[in-house]
Scaffold this motif. Structure first.
Motif, PDB file in Angstrom:
ATOM      1  N   LEU A  26       0.912  -1.174  -0.112  1.00 29.86           N
ATOM      2  CA  LEU A  26       0.126  -0.106  -0.202  1.00 29.86           C
ATOM      3  C   LEU A  26       1.126   1.267   0.089  1.00 29.86           C
ATOM      4  O   LEU A  26       1.626   1.579   1.086  1.00 29.86           O
ATOM      5  N   ALA A  27       1.110   1.968  -1.089  1.00 29.48           N
ATOM      6  CA  ALA A  27       1.857   2.988  -1.204  1.00 29.48           C
ATOM      7  C   ALA A  27       0.997   4.245  -0.761  1.00 29.48           C
ATOM      8  O   ALA A  27      -0.051   4.364  -0.964  1.00 29.48           O
ATOM      9  N   LYS A  28       1.707   4.972   0.219  1.00 31.06           N
ATOM     10  CA  LYS A  28       1.326   6.266   0.553  1.00 31.06           C
ATOM     11  C   LYS A  28       1.340   7.627  -0.243  1.00 31.06           C
ATOM     12  O   LYS A  28       0.753   8.803  -0.162  1.00 31.06           O
ATOM     13  N   PRO A  38       3.853  -0.363 -13.933  1.00 28.77           N
ATOM     14  CA  PRO A  38       2.842   0.550 -14.814  1.00 28.77           C
ATOM     15  C   PRO A  38       1.669   0.410 -14.012  1.00 28.77           C
ATOM     16  O   PRO A  38       1.402  -0.326 -12.945  1.00 28.77           O
ATOM     17  N   GLU A  39       0.649   1.328 -14.184  1.00 17.79           N
ATOM     18  CA  GLU A  39      -0.710   1.420 -13.598  1.00 17.79           C
ATOM     19  C   GLU A  39      -1.508   0.376 -14.453  1.00 17.79           C
ATOM     20  O   GLU A  39      -1.412   0.560 -15.760  1.00 17.79           O
ATOM     21  N   THR A  62      -4.371   3.224  -8.389  1.00 21.64           N
ATOM     22  CA  THR A  62      -4.866   4.163  -7.587  1.00 21.64           C
ATOM     23  C   THR A  62      -6.436   4.076  -7.509  1.00 21.64           C
ATOM     24  O   THR A  62      -6.954   3.099  -8.150  1.00 21.64           O
ATOM     25  N   ASP A  63      -7.015   4.802  -6.471  1.00 25.53           N
ATOM     26  CA  ASP A  63      -8.300   4.844  -6.249  1.00 25.53           C
ATOM     27  C   ASP A  63      -9.115   4.472  -7.442  1.00 25.53           C
ATOM     28  O   ASP A  63     -10.195   3.858  -7.608  1.00 25.53           O
ATOM     29  N   TYR A 117      -2.432   5.718  -1.255  1.00 23.81           N
ATOM     30  CA  TYR A 117      -2.400   6.540  -2.690  1.00 23.81           C
ATOM     31  C   TYR A 117      -2.881   5.297  -3.619  1.00 23.81           C
ATOM     32  O   TYR A 117      -3.590   5.741  -4.861  1.00 23.81           O
ATOM     33  N   ALA A 118      -1.965   4.260  -3.747  1.00 17.67           N
ATOM     34  CA  ALA A 118      -2.084   3.262  -4.576  1.00 17.67           C
ATOM     35  C   ALA A 118      -1.828   1.840  -4.064  1.00 17.67           C
ATOM     36  O   ALA A 118      -1.020   1.767  -3.081  1.00 17.67           O
TER      37      ALA A 118
END
Length: 231
Positions: A26-28, A38-39, A62-63, A117-118
């Motif tokens: 879980l990236a802040k 990549p996303e 991301t959200d 954040y993601a």
């Protein structure tokens, strides 16, 4: 440095896993996303993202790329929606006999603070980051060995936490990250429909800090006299 590739190979070999253990972080902030990751292109449910990583894919979300509001809330990406908070959502899905039974359940669902954040996913052996949790799909016989491995050093008992909903996001990720305890879950209708978890599989989540010890113990309990074979 923890050798996640060796850990993954040991778990896959001894437990006869189909696919890889999955590393989740879980990236802040955007700065915590490793370069070159990549996303995900399309909005997807967290439980399906776990399955994609199990199959070998590495990506972040991301959200906006989280299709399931319950999963995004449990993982700290967004506030809980009113329908979930009041119990209306699962009441409408026919999961509970009353709005109060649905609401009571929602009040017990583990969730993380809204600081994410993601979410980042990878097969454990290829993870370009230090994970927060490791999620494993496995058959019951393999889950038995995972449970025995967690108790090998200190003993005791395991008390699984689940309610038949939000198994991949809350039971297997949020709960283990928040408490530092492993958790075993039967899955849920959503994860069994969308994630790719097999009809003969369960799901378990481990805080990343303990996965090395679990892997070290897995061969010991599997080779112990009288141990049931893992098939």
């Amino acid at each position: 440095m923890t050798d996640y590739a060796a850990i993954s190979e040991e778990l896959k070999s001894v437990l006869n896993l189909t696919g890889s253990p999955v590393a989740v972080k879980l990236a802040k902030s955007a700065e915590e996303i490793p370069e070159g990751v990549p996303e995900i292109e399309e909005a997807t449910r967290h439980c399906r993202m776990i399955s994609l990583a199990r199959e070998g894919k590495i990506f972040y979300a991301t959200d906006a790329k989280h299709q399931c509001g319950g999963g995004a809330w449990a993982l700290g990406l967004r506030e809980i929606g009113e329908s979930l908070k009041t119990g209306q959502h699962y009441m409408k899905l026919g999961k509970y006999s009353s709005i109060n039974s649905s609401r009571r359940t929602m009040e017990t669902i583990p969730s993380l603070p809204q600081e994410t954040y993601a979410t980042i996913y990878a097969p454990l052996e290829k993870a370009p980051f230090v994970p927060d949790a490791v999620i494993i799909f496995a058959r019951p016989a393999a889950m038995l060995k995972l449970a025995q491995s967690t108790l090998y050093r200190l003993g005791g008992r395991i008390y699984p936490e689940f309610s038949g909903i939000q198994s991949m996001c809350s039971d297997s990720a949020a709960y283990v990250i928040e408490t530092g305890e492993p958790n075993f879950s039967l899955g849920c209708d959503g994860s069994r429909k969308f994630s790719g978890i097999g009809p003969d599989e369960m799901v378990a989540g481990f805080p990343a800090e303990m996965i090395e010890e679990v892997a070290e113990n897995i061969s010991k309990v599997s080779k112990a006299p009288g141990a049931a074979p893992v098939k």
